[in-house]
Motif scaffolding. Structure first.
Motif, mmCIF file in Angstrom:
data_model
loop_
_atom_site.group_PDB
_atom_site.id
_atom_site.type_symbol
_atom_site.label_atom_id
_atom_site.label_comp_id
_atom_site.label_asym_id
_atom_site.label_seq_id
_atom_site.Cartn_x
_atom_site.Cartn_y
_atom_site.Cartn_z
ATOM 1 N N PHE A 8 47.480 82.888 -2.319
ATOM 2 C CA PHE A 8 48.407 83.860 -2.872
ATOM 3 C C PHE A 8 49.340 84.359 -1.796
ATOM 4 O O PHE A 8 48.988 84.428 -0.620
ATOM 5 N N GLY A 9 50.553 84.716 -2.204
ATOM 6 C CA GLY A 9 51.528 85.224 -1.257
ATOM 7 C C GLY A 9 52.635 85.952 -1.996
ATOM 8 O O GLY A 9 52.451 86.403 -3.116
ATOM 9 N N ASN A 10 53.794 86.035 -1.375
ATOM 10 C CA ASN A 10 54.922 86.765 -1.944
ATOM 11 C C ASN A 10 56.147 85.878 -2.031
ATOM 12 O O ASN A 10 56.416 85.083 -1.127
ATOM 13 N N ASN A 11 56.918 86.028 -3.126
ATOM 14 C CA ASN A 11 58.300 85.576 -3.159
ATOM 15 C C ASN A 11 59.112 86.677 -2.505
ATOM 16 O O ASN A 11 58.925 87.851 -2.811
ATOM 17 N N ARG A 37 54.582 88.904 -6.293
ATOM 18 C CA ARG A 37 53.436 88.032 -6.031
ATOM 19 C C ARG A 37 53.654 86.642 -6.619
ATOM 20 O O ARG A 37 54.285 86.483 -7.672
ATOM 21 N N ARG A 38 53.123 85.634 -5.934
ATOM 22 C CA ARG A 38 53.171 84.257 -6.392
ATOM 23 C C ARG A 38 51.921 83.525 -5.948
ATOM 24 O O ARG A 38 51.140 84.047 -5.145
ATOM 25 N N THR A 39 51.719 82.308 -6.451
ATOM 26 C CA THR A 39 50.574 81.492 -6.071
ATOM 27 C C THR A 39 51.059 80.197 -5.427
ATOM 28 O O THR A 39 52.105 79.672 -5.785
ATOM 29 N N PHE A 40 50.296 79.702 -4.471
ATOM 30 C CA PHE A 40 50.503 78.403 -3.851
ATOM 31 C C PHE A 40 49.351 77.526 -4.319
ATOM 32 O O PHE A 40 48.217 77.696 -3.868
#
Length: 73
Positions: free
Chosen positions: A14-17, A26-29
């Motif tokens: 998980f991380g950030n746009n 929030r976004r997912t890789f």
């Protein structure tokens, strides 16, 4: 299909746009995981594993027995 590698345990992160104005959402890789049939020469049979593409490259280099030994550590 499950997004987790059976050999390395690599899964979704998980991380950030971050926009141009530095607003963060929030976004997912998601990991690049494929279902593969791999031959076990010791047992003379095939097994099906969910394997990431990076683990496939390492599998061709080391072999399944060495990767399974490393995965247990």
């Amino acid at each position: 299909m499950a997004r987790k590698c059976d050999l390395t345990g690599q899964g979704t992160r998980f991380g950030n746009n971050v926009s141009h104005s530095h607003r963060k959402t929030r976004r997912t890789f998601k990991s690049n995981v494929h279902k593969k049939r791999i031959f076990l020469p010791e047992e003379g049979r095939f097994i099906t594993l969910n394997v990431s593409t990076r683990a496939l490259r390492t599998l061709q280099k080391k072999g399944l027995a060495a990767m399974m030994k490393d995965a247990q550590k």
